[in-house]
Design an enzyme around this catalytic site. Structure first.
Site, PDB file in Angstrom:
ATOM      1  NE  ARG A   1      -2.318  -2.565   3.109  1.00 27.83           N
ATOM      2  CZ  ARG A   1      -2.833  -3.038   4.252  1.00 27.83           C
ATOM      3  NH1 ARG A   1      -3.661  -2.294   4.965  1.00 27.83           N
ATOM      4  NH2 ARG A   1      -2.509  -4.218   4.674  1.00 27.83           N
ATOM      5  N   GLY A   2       2.125   1.065   0.376  1.00 29.73           N
ATOM      6  CA  GLY A   2       3.014   2.213   0.579  1.00 29.73           C
ATOM      7  C   GLY A   2       3.239   3.087  -0.640  1.00 29.73           C
TER       8      GLY A   2
ATOM      9  CD  GLU B   1       7.986  -0.761  -2.521  1.00 29.63           C
ATOM     10  OE1 GLU B   1       6.908  -0.185  -2.258  1.00 29.63           O
ATOM     11  OE2 GLU B   1       8.222  -1.947  -2.233  1.00 29.63           O
ATOM     12  CG  ASP B   2       6.774   2.149   0.483  1.00 26.19           C
ATOM     13  OD1 ASP B   2       7.534   1.278   0.000  1.00 26.19           O
ATOM     14  OD2 ASP B   2       6.047   1.930   1.469  1.00 26.19           O
TER      15      ASP B   2
ATOM     16  CG  ASP C   1      14.455  -1.314   4.856  1.00 25.49           C
ATOM     17  OD1 ASP C   1      15.365  -0.544   5.164  1.00 25.49           O
ATOM     18  OD2 ASP C   1      13.908  -2.077   5.680  1.00 25.49           O
ATOM     19  CB  THR C   2      16.295  -5.755   3.321  1.00 23.84           C
ATOM     20  OG1 THR C   2      15.079  -6.232   2.754  1.00 23.84           O
ATOM     21  CG2 THR C   2      16.101  -5.449   4.791  1.00 23.84           C
ATOM     22  N   GLY C   3      15.839  -4.575   0.278  1.00 22.90           N
ATOM     23  CA  GLY C   3      15.828  -4.921  -1.137  1.00 22.90           C
ATOM     24  C   GLY C   3      15.178  -6.268  -1.401  1.00 22.90           C
TER      25      GLY C   3
ATOM     26  CB  THR D   1       9.845  -6.206  -1.097  1.00 23.92           C
ATOM     27  OG1 THR D   1       9.902  -6.307   0.322  1.00 23.92           O
ATOM     28  CG2 THR D   1       8.425  -6.294  -1.570  1.00 23.92           C
ATOM     29  CG  LEU D   2      11.727  -2.971  -5.033  1.00 20.73           C
ATOM     30  CD1 LEU D   2      10.738  -3.136  -6.171  1.00 20.73           C
ATOM     31  CD2 LEU D   2      10.952  -2.712  -3.771  1.00 20.73           C
TER      32      LEU D   2
ATOM     33  CE  LYS E   1      14.145   2.905   5.656  1.00 14.82           C
ATOM     34  NZ  LYS E   1      13.715   2.240   6.894  1.00 14.82           N
TER      35      LYS E   1
ATOM     36  CG  PHE F   1      10.408   2.438  10.682  1.00 22.11           C
ATOM     37  CD1 PHE F   1      10.740   1.259  10.032  1.00 22.11           C
ATOM     38  CD2 PHE F   1       9.079   2.826  10.719  1.00 22.11           C
ATOM     39  CE1 PHE F   1       9.759   0.480   9.416  1.00 22.11           C
ATOM     40  CE2 PHE F   1       8.091   2.055  10.116  1.00 22.11           C
ATOM     41  CZ  PHE F   1       8.430   0.877   9.465  1.00 22.11           C
TER      42      PHE F   1
ATOM     43  CG  ASP G   1       2.549   0.803   7.315  1.00 20.08           C
ATOM     44  OD1 ASP G   1       3.377   0.574   6.411  1.00 20.08           O
ATOM     45  OD2 ASP G   1       2.202  -0.057   8.156  1.00 20.08           O
TER      46      ASP G   1
ATOM     47  NE  ARG H   1      -0.736   1.861   4.776  1.00 19.46           N
ATOM     48  CZ  ARG H   1       0.311   1.089   4.495  1.00 19.46           C
ATOM     49  NH1 ARG H   1       1.306   1.578   3.796  1.00 19.46           N
ATOM     50  NH2 ARG H   1       0.355  -0.160   4.901  1.00 19.46           N
TER      51      ARG H   1
HETATM   52  P1  IMP Z   1      12.523  -4.453   1.855  1.00 21.39           P
HETATM   53  O1  IMP Z   1      12.055  -5.735   1.265  1.00 21.39           O
HETATM   54  O2  IMP Z   1      13.275  -4.655   3.128  1.00 21.39           O
HETATM   55  O3  IMP Z   1      13.279  -3.574   0.903  1.00 21.39           O
HETATM   56  O4  IMP Z   1      11.250  -3.731   2.391  1.00 21.39           O
HETATM   57  C1  IMP Z   1      10.531  -2.897   1.678  1.00 21.39           C
HETATM   58  C2  IMP Z   1       9.223  -2.625   2.379  1.00 21.39           C
HETATM   59  O5  IMP Z   1       9.394  -2.525   3.801  1.00 21.39           O
HETATM   60  C3  IMP Z   1       8.702  -1.301   1.918  1.00 21.39           C
HETATM   61  O6  IMP Z   1       7.944  -1.443   0.778  1.00 21.39           O
HETATM   62  C4  IMP Z   1       7.905  -0.855   3.123  1.00 21.39           C
HETATM   63  O7  IMP Z   1       6.617  -1.373   3.048  1.00 21.39           O
HETATM   64  C5  IMP Z   1       8.635  -1.450   4.306  1.00 21.39           C
HETATM   65  N1  IMP Z   1       9.532  -0.457   4.929  1.00 21.39           N
HETATM   66  C6  IMP Z   1      10.866  -0.442   4.932  1.00 21.39           C
HETATM   67  N2  IMP Z   1      11.356   0.624   5.574  1.00 21.39           N
HETATM   68  C7  IMP Z   1      10.279   1.317   6.007  1.00 21.39           C
HETATM   69  C8  IMP Z   1      10.117   2.546   6.737  1.00 21.39           C
HETATM   70  O8  IMP Z   1      11.076   3.238   7.139  1.00 21.39           O
HETATM   71  N3  IMP Z   1       8.832   2.921   6.992  1.00 21.39           N
HETATM   72  C9  IMP Z   1       7.755   2.207   6.573  1.00 21.39           C
HETATM   73  N4  IMP Z   1       7.858   1.075   5.875  1.00 21.39           N
HETATM   74  C10 IMP Z   1       9.113   0.621   5.601  1.00 21.39           C
HETATM   75 MG    MG Z   2       5.968  -1.010   0.476  1.00 25.39          MG
END
Ligand code: IMP
Ligand code: MG
Length: 177
Positions: A41-42, A97-98, A101-103, A105-106, A129, A150, A157, A163
């Site tokens: 949803r982000g 994408e919003d 972060d760790t990468g 999901t993408l 990040k 964060f 969210d 949000r």
């Molecule tokens: P990744 O798979 O760790 O890159 O996570 C990505 C997802 O984690 C993003 O699409 C967000 O939904 C969530 N996320 C990561 N960092 C934040 C943050 O600082 N605030 C809110 N959601 C976050």
């Molecule tokens: Mg997201």
């Protein structure tokens, strides 16, 4: 005590930067059509803001995958909660994408979409990040690079809240105050 939120990026800055990215996209895809895929949803607020400033023909679809629970720590598990409605074969896909972060999901999502044979596939994220990266992801358009904090607002969210904030703010949750 309530959650403490400190503004990091103002609404004006977000809109200005989003316009710049849209202009870049208008330039990069001149004469083409674009298919925006909003990662729910982000990515919703950023997708809408970006789409408003794209002057090329745009179609939109939505996907939802989850890698986080109701916490600020990654679970490391990615699952598709809602898949796309339309085929992406032969389309110029831009995934919106919003935050990267760790990468995890993408990286998962982009691999999955690439297998569906789009004409082209790019990634546009409001936030990045890089210091948190676990899996490498090629980012094509980035709004803002931020430190390991964060953040909430403009679609992002904490436990499904905040949000709707028009700005990006750093949150220190109530239990950490
Ligand atoms: P990744 O798979 O760790 O890159 O996570 C990505 C997802 O984690 C993003 O699409 C967000 O939904 C969530 N996320 C990561 N960092 C934040 C943050 O600082 N605030 C809110 N959601 C976050
Ligand atoms: Mg997201």
């Amino acid at each position: 005590m309530a959650d403490k939120i400190t503004e990091m990026i103002s609404e004006e800055e977000i809109v200005k930067r989003t316009c710049e990215i849209a202009n870049q996209i208008n330039e990069d895809y001149k004469g083409e059509e674009i298919h925006l895929i909003c990662v729910l949803r982000g990515g919703s607020f950023f997708t809408c803001e970006l789409a408003k400033h794209i002057t090329l023909p745009v179609t939109m679809d939505f996907i939802s995958c989850s890698s986080y629970g109701n916490d600020t720590k990654s679970s490391g598990v990615v699952r598709i909660v809602k898949d796309l409605s339309d085929s992406i074969v032969d389309k110029n896909v831009i995934v919106i994408e919003d935050v990267v972060d760790t990468g995890r999901t993408l990286s998962y999502l982009l691999k999955m979409l690439k297998d569906r044979q789009p004409k082209s596939l790019k990634l546009c994220s409001l936030l990045d990040k890089p210091s948190r990266r676990v899996v490498e992801v090629k980012t094509d358009y980035i709004g803002f690079t931020i430190p390991d904090k964060f953040v909430v607002g403009f679609g992002l969210d904490y436990a499904q809240k905040y949000r709707n904030l028009p700005f990006i703010g750093e949150i220190v949750p109530e239990d950490n105050n």
